[in-house]
Design a protein around this motif. Sequence first.
Motif, PDB file in Angstrom:
ATOM      1  N   ARG A   1       0.840  -1.198   0.000  1.00 27.74           N
ATOM      2  CA  ARG A   1       0.000   0.000   0.000  1.00 27.74           C
ATOM      3  C   ARG A   1       0.878   1.253   0.000  1.00 27.74           C
ATOM      4  O   ARG A   1       1.863   1.339   0.741  1.00 27.74           O
ATOM      5  CB  ARG A   1      -0.909   0.007   1.229  1.00 27.74           C
ATOM      6  CG  ARG A   1      -1.888   1.183   1.283  1.00 27.74           C
ATOM      7  CD  ARG A   1      -2.792   1.075   2.512  1.00 27.74           C
ATOM      8  NE  ARG A   1      -3.869   2.054   2.491  1.00 27.74           N
ATOM      9  CZ  ARG A   1      -3.846   3.216   3.150  1.00 27.74           C
ATOM     10  NH1 ARG A   1      -2.797   3.547   3.894  1.00 27.74           N
ATOM     11  NH2 ARG A   1      -4.872   4.051   3.078  1.00 27.74           N
TER      12      ARG A   1
ATOM     13  N   ASP B   1       3.353   2.482   2.645  1.00 26.08           N
ATOM     14  CA  ASP B   1       2.667   2.294   3.926  1.00 26.08           C
ATOM     15  C   ASP B   1       2.591   0.800   4.219  1.00 26.08           C
ATOM     16  O   ASP B   1       1.550   0.172   4.058  1.00 26.08           O
ATOM     17  CB  ASP B   1       1.265   2.917   3.860  1.00 26.08           C
ATOM     18  CG  ASP B   1       0.463   2.701   5.140  1.00 26.08           C
ATOM     19  OD1 ASP B   1       1.092   2.522   6.202  1.00 26.08           O
ATOM     20  OD2 ASP B   1      -0.773   2.701   5.058  1.00 26.08           O
TER      21      ASP B   1
ATOM     22  N   LYS C   1       2.664  -0.845   6.985  1.00 19.35           N
ATOM     23  CA  LYS C   1       1.787  -1.227   8.098  1.00 19.35           C
ATOM     24  C   LYS C   1       0.314  -1.026   7.763  1.00 19.35           C
ATOM     25  O   LYS C   1      -0.556  -1.450   8.518  1.00 19.35           O
ATOM     26  CB  LYS C   1       2.152  -0.425   9.348  1.00 19.35           C
ATOM     27  CG  LYS C   1       3.513  -0.770   9.927  1.00 19.35           C
ATOM     28  CD  LYS C   1       3.754  -0.013  11.231  1.00 19.35           C
ATOM     29  CE  LYS C   1       5.098  -0.392  11.840  1.00 19.35           C
ATOM     30  NZ  LYS C   1       5.348   0.319  13.126  1.00 19.35           N
ATOM     31  N   GLU C   2       0.057  -0.339   6.648  1.00 19.07           N
ATOM     32  CA  GLU C   2      -1.309  -0.104   6.165  1.00 19.07           C
ATOM     33  C   GLU C   2      -2.150   0.640   7.197  1.00 19.07           C
ATOM     34  O   GLU C   2      -3.299   0.300   7.459  1.00 19.07           O
ATOM     35  CB  GLU C   2      -1.959  -1.436   5.765  1.00 19.07           C
ATOM     36  CG  GLU C   2      -1.178  -2.156   4.672  1.00 19.07           C
ATOM     37  CD  GLU C   2      -1.702  -3.545   4.358  1.00 19.07           C
ATOM     38  OE1 GLU C   2      -2.743  -3.934   4.936  1.00 19.07           O
ATOM     39  OE2 GLU C   2      -1.075  -4.252   3.550  1.00 19.07           O
ATOM     40  N   THR C   3      -1.549   1.675   7.774  1.00 24.04           N
ATOM     41  CA  THR C   3      -2.232   2.458   8.806  1.00 24.04           C
ATOM     42  C   THR C   3      -2.292   3.949   8.492  1.00 24.04           C
ATOM     43  O   THR C   3      -2.996   4.685   9.192  1.00 24.04           O
ATOM     44  CB  THR C   3      -1.521   2.282  10.165  1.00 24.04           C
ATOM     45  OG1 THR C   3      -0.144   2.673  10.035  1.00 24.04           O
ATOM     46  CG2 THR C   3      -1.589   0.837  10.638  1.00 24.04           C
ATOM     47  N   LEU C   4      -1.560   4.408   7.489  1.00 20.69           N
ATOM     48  CA  LEU C   4      -1.519   5.839   7.197  1.00 20.69           C
ATOM     49  C   LEU C   4      -2.852   6.305   6.618  1.00 20.69           C
ATOM     50  O   LEU C   4      -3.517   5.566   5.885  1.00 20.69           O
ATOM     51  CB  LEU C   4      -0.391   6.145   6.214  1.00 20.69           C
ATOM     52  CG  LEU C   4       1.036   5.928   6.721  1.00 20.69           C
ATOM     53  CD1 LEU C   4       2.041   6.226   5.616  1.00 20.69           C
ATOM     54  CD2 LEU C   4       1.317   6.783   7.946  1.00 20.69           C
ATOM     55  N   PRO C   5      -3.251   7.535   6.948  1.00 18.95           N
ATOM     56  CA  PRO C   5      -4.517   8.053   6.410  1.00 18.95           C
ATOM     57  C   PRO C   5      -4.404   8.338   4.918  1.00 18.95           C
ATOM     58  O   PRO C   5      -3.316   8.525   4.381  1.00 18.95           O
ATOM     59  CB  PRO C   5      -4.726   9.345   7.210  1.00 18.95           C
ATOM     60  CG  PRO C   5      -3.344   9.774   7.610  1.00 18.95           C
ATOM     61  CD  PRO C   5      -2.581   8.501   7.842  1.00 18.95           C
TER      62      PRO C   5
ATOM     63  N   GLY D   1      -5.625   4.493  -0.357  1.00 22.91           N
ATOM     64  CA  GLY D   1      -4.547   3.566  -0.636  1.00 22.91           C
ATOM     65  C   GLY D   1      -4.338   3.353  -2.122  1.00 22.91           C
ATOM     66  O   GLY D   1      -5.291   3.199  -2.885  1.00 22.91           O
TER      67      GLY D   1
ATOM     68  N   ARG E   1      11.172  -4.610   8.603  1.00 23.43           N
ATOM     69  CA  ARG E   1       9.988  -5.202   9.221  1.00 23.43           C
ATOM     70  C   ARG E   1      10.210  -6.685   9.542  1.00 23.43           C
ATOM     71  O   ARG E   1       9.707  -7.187  10.553  1.00 23.43           O
ATOM     72  CB  ARG E   1       8.769  -5.028   8.311  1.00 23.43           C
ATOM     73  CG  ARG E   1       8.181  -3.628   8.390  1.00 23.43           C
ATOM     74  CD  ARG E   1       6.951  -3.471   7.528  1.00 23.43           C
ATOM     75  NE  ARG E   1       5.878  -4.381   7.874  1.00 23.43           N
ATOM     76  CZ  ARG E   1       5.039  -4.208   8.893  1.00 23.43           C
ATOM     77  NH1 ARG E   1       5.181  -3.158   9.695  1.00 23.43           N
ATOM     78  NH2 ARG E   1       4.073  -5.067   9.123  1.00 23.43           N
TER      79      ARG E   1
END
Length: 242
Positions: free
Chosen positions: A51, A63, A65-69, A72, A116
């Motif tokens: 993402r 991203d 961690k796939e957490t950013l606002p 996507g 990671r």
Amino acid sequence: MTPSLNNETLIDLNDDLAEAGDTPSQTVSVRVTHRRDVASHQSVPRDGLIRFVVGPDGFVVPDLKETLPGRGLWLKADADSLALAIKKNLFSRAAKRAVKTPEGLDTLVPALIRRRLLEQLGLARREGNLVTGFEKVATALKLGKTAAHAAGRAAWLIEASDGAEDGRSKLLNLSNGQTPSVGLCGLFSNDELSLALGLENVIHAALIEGRRAAAFSREAERLGGFEALFPAQWRERPFNSN
């Protein structure tokens, strides 16, 4: 036919349980999420994608961690797809706005995935889901020879890239031919593993089967699109059975 709902696929695992000789006591389903790959325009399982989002400065940001606002932008996790996205400015097309690509994005992405992976190993050690040292690793590998999902079974064999061939070949021999197969990671040096795990002189490690190993597997699969997880000759050489 597998039903689809909101870009997600429901996979019924009862047939797999039956083939394994188990009788399912209840319906078991796994929800597999798909996203559209900006390079191929195909719907691809999310686990095989990376993402990206557009930051406030207009630069595309990975991203992991796939957490950013933000919306996507999903791209298949491999070097060719990333190179194509950069060359043809596919992030701008997908975002439907001007997007800038930071210099060195093609090397930044695999570097972040490597980091990671080391983080996952550190977490596994703190949780008690990773063992180190030749004897403990050998024991975890031998468990997989007795039963497919024995408690404490090694899901991944982690070998220092600069470790001696003798010990590594013996552990590779133990890991060979197991079902499910044991993953092999030889990305990191002795120093890198020791620092990540907070231990001294880490040459051999085994990641125990479970949730943490599954998370490690996902990151390893994504990194595999950019670089080999271990030198090819590690598998090509005959195993030492002594």
